[in-house]
Design an enzyme around this catalytic site. Structure first.
Site, short mmCIF file in Angstrom:
data_model
loop_
_atom_site.label_atom_id
_atom_site.label_comp_id
_atom_site.label_asym_id
_atom_site.label_seq_id
_atom_site.Cartn_x
_atom_site.Cartn_y
_atom_site.Cartn_z
N THR A 80 0.84 -1.20 0.00
CA THR A 80 0.00 0.00 0.00
C THR A 80 0.87 1.25 0.00
O THR A 80 0.62 2.21 -0.74
CB THR A 80 -0.92 0.00 1.22
N GLN A 132 -6.31 -1.96 -2.63
CA GLN A 132 -5.53 -0.79 -2.22
C GLN A 132 -4.68 -0.28 -3.39
O GLN A 132 -3.87 -1.00 -3.94
CB GLN A 132 -4.61 -1.12 -1.04
N GLN A 182 -10.15 2.41 -3.65
CA GLN A 182 -9.75 2.12 -2.27
C GLN A 182 -8.40 2.78 -1.97
O GLN A 182 -7.45 2.68 -2.74
CB GLN A 182 -9.64 0.61 -2.06
N ASP A 183 -8.34 3.50 -0.83
CA ASP A 183 -7.09 4.12 -0.35
C ASP A 183 -6.57 5.20 -1.31
O ASP A 183 -5.37 5.26 -1.60
CB ASP A 183 -6.01 3.06 -0.14
N ASP A 224 -12.15 3.47 2.58
CA ASP A 224 -11.05 4.09 3.34
C ASP A 224 -10.27 5.08 2.47
O ASP A 224 -9.03 5.12 2.52
CB ASP A 224 -10.09 3.02 3.87
N ARG A 257 -14.27 4.73 9.64
CA ARG A 257 -14.16 3.57 10.53
C ARG A 257 -12.76 3.55 11.14
O ARG A 257 -11.81 4.08 10.56
CB ARG A 257 -14.48 2.26 9.80
N TRP A 277 -9.38 2.44 11.79
CA TRP A 277 -8.32 1.56 11.33
C TRP A 277 -7.41 1.14 12.49
O TRP A 277 -6.97 0.00 12.56
CB TRP A 277 -7.52 2.31 10.25
#
Length: 555
Positions: A318, A348, A370-371, A392, A461, A463
């Site tokens: 990531t 990710q 994502q990310d 996220d 949320r 992490w």
């Protein structure tokens, strides 16, 4: 002769008396000494804390000395880790695993090197003796110590995700704890050595002048200024270059222009400006830590586009999947789109990773799924930006403030949800979090067009255990679920996180059905002020030199 002797004797006696008075005064100003046992009593890891301080020559000292000594011990460990990782990444102990999982180790080596540099700066700031730091120095030390823990946690997470080098995972987990102890001790030291304060909090509107677009007719020579069209405000430039895909500039690749920038410049030397013409630049770019005071100016959102497609599914970590990564402090980006085109099926896939202290993105766009935006560490500011993603998509453990930004939840894969934030604070002494202030949260066109209604979107949320995120004075559309927030895994972090909302509006801002977690807060104005530019990042001290508009306090 007797007269001279008497005078000499009198002077010596008075000098001795003066020195004694000064010594007594100095001792009275110092904090009362405490034992290492007492210093470690409130630690998360008291046994490790006592072991760290055990080699000290004196059985007791004040908090400042304990903090300084812990930094010395942490620096020794960071240097040992760098040497160990060098060995693993050679043809030695890594063996065949180095070929398959080397990316995670490369991340760890890079982060260990950063940790050594951060600790050297902290050591210099704390000084060889009982020094009084400036307020800027205090904030810098807090930011660097927070980043130290974040860096080591990132290394550990990467190894854990790759399921490789178990013999290192245990050691690096312990190292994360060791850095956490040093963070605790330095925080305690700073609390007792804070510079004098007026005691006032910033509780009124503090707005910098509103500025328009960049005047980019021609390119500035050494010593000239980048002038803002509407206000006449300036960003001091040292020199500038042009990047153009058609070959009409100084460079055709952005990475080459960054490489040509001078190293380790001082703020008073001005910015090195890289003007980037309209076009699509397929590059994976890293702005190294020694490339300080760099400003990149594009032709506009969706006109100057920096794009890549690295992802975890395709073998990147990531951390290193980022299309654009920046370490150099006081970095500014303006009028640029950053994207990762890997798509939702590649999981990710980071568009921008930001590790740069005192960094700013103004009128930029971040495109991913994502990310998307990895606000990794240190102090950051985002203004008038567009951020798109699914799972996220604003995450990391920086002290980051987003102002007047548009945050768009996209359509994810079937059976996926959207979580706008996933903040990664792992220790309560870290001065980090995500502050979303005067922004707009809504569905992107692809999600808005989806009539199935199957996608659930949440404000965030947790992490990590001490995750901290707030939304203040922002428009929240109906795309956000009435409960607002989503659990990560069962009851994990629900009583240690800090999630807050203050004075938001729109159909998704109603808090009557929000989660009932111990860590969730309907904030009042006093609580909200803790997360303003002024109080959360001391941005008023460094943003004023950028000509980027900002609100220092609440609106």
């Amino acid at each position: 002769m007797h007269l001279l002797a008497s005078i000499s004797k009198y002077c010596i006696m008075n000098l001795a008396t003066s020195l004694l008075v000064l010594l007594l005064f100095a001792n009275s100003c110092r904090a009362a000494p405490v034992t290492s046992e007492a210093a470690c009593k409130g630690s998360f890891y008291p046994k490790l804390c006592r072991a760290m301080l055990q080699p000290l020559r004196f059985p007791s000292a004040d908090a400042y000395e304990f903090g300084r000594y812990s930094v010395k011990q942490a620096l020794k460990q960071a240097r040992k880790t760098s040497l160990l990782l060098d060995h693993y990444l050679s043809q030695g102990r890594g063996g065949s695993r180095r070929i398959f999982f080397g990316s995670a180790l490369e991340d760890c080596r890079e982060l260990a090197s950063l940790n050594s540099e951060y600790l050297e700066v902290v050591q210099a700031e704390l000084g060889p003796g009982q020094s009084v730091l400036t307020q800027d120095g205090v904030e810098r030390v807090k930011a660097l110590m927070s980043a130290l823990v974040t860096n080591q946690q990132t290394c550990y997470d990467g190894l854990e995700a790759s399921r490789s080098f178990p013999e290192l995972q245990g050691a690096f987990s312990n190292e994360t704890r060791l850095y956490g102890v040093s963070l605790e001790l330095v925080t305690s030291a700073l609390a007792r050595r804070q510079p004098a304060s007026t005691g006032k909090r910033f509780d009124h509107n503090y707005n910098s002048a509103k500025s328009g677009g960049v005047h980019s007719a021609g390119f500035q020579a050494v010593g000239r200024n980048l002038i803002e069209e509407n206000t006449g405000q300036v960003v001091p430039l040292n020199q500038s270059v042009l990047v153009a895909r058609d070959g009409s500039g100084n460079f055709t690749f952005i990475g080459d222009a960054i490489e040509a920038a001078p190293n380790n410049t001082n703020p008073e030397d001005g910015y090195f400006a890289i003007f980037i013409s309209e076009g699509v630049y397929e590059e994976n770019i890293v702005v190294a830590k020694n490339k300080k005071n760099l400003i990149m100016i594009g032709a506009g959102i969706n006109k100057t586009i920096i794009t890549g497609n690295r992802s975890v599914i395709d073998g990147w970590t990531t951390f290193n999947s980022a299309t654009f990564a920046v370490h150099g402090e006081r970095f500014i980006a303006l009028n640029i789109t950053f994207e990762n085109t890997a798509g939702p099926e590649k999981h990710q896939a980071v568009a921008v990773r930001n590790n740069a202290d005192l960094s700013s993105f103004y009128r930029c766009s971040f495109l991913g799924y994502q990310d998307t935006l990895y606000a990794h560490s240190l102090r950051q500011f985002y203004r008038d930006c567009d951020i798109y993603g699914t799972v996220d998509f604003i995450f990391g453990n920086a002290a980051s403030v987003f102002q007047h930004c548009n945050i768009y939840a996209r359509k994810p894969l079937p059976n996926q949800f959207n979580a706008i934030t996933a903040q990664g604070r792992t220790h309560p002494n870290q001065t980090t979090g995500i502050s979303i202030h005067n922004c707009t949260v809504r569905a992107a066109p692809d999600l808005e067009a989806d009539q199935s209604g199957s996608t659930k979107t949440f404000l965030g949320r947790p992490w990590k255990e001490y995750s901290r995120t707030v939304y203040m004075q922002s428009f929240i559309d109906q795309v956000v679920e009435p409960v607002g927030w989503m659990a990560w895994n069962g009851s994990f972090a629900l009583d240690t996180l800090y999630y807050g909302e203050y004075d938001n509006f729109g159909p998704g801002a109603n808090t009557s059905q929000r989660v009932q977690w111990p860590g969730y807060n309907r904030m009042d104005a006093l609580q909200a002020m803790n997360f303003t530019v002024y109080n959360f990042t001391t941005g008023n001290n460094w943003l004023t030199s950028t000509s980027i508009p900002f609100s220092g306090g609440l609106l």
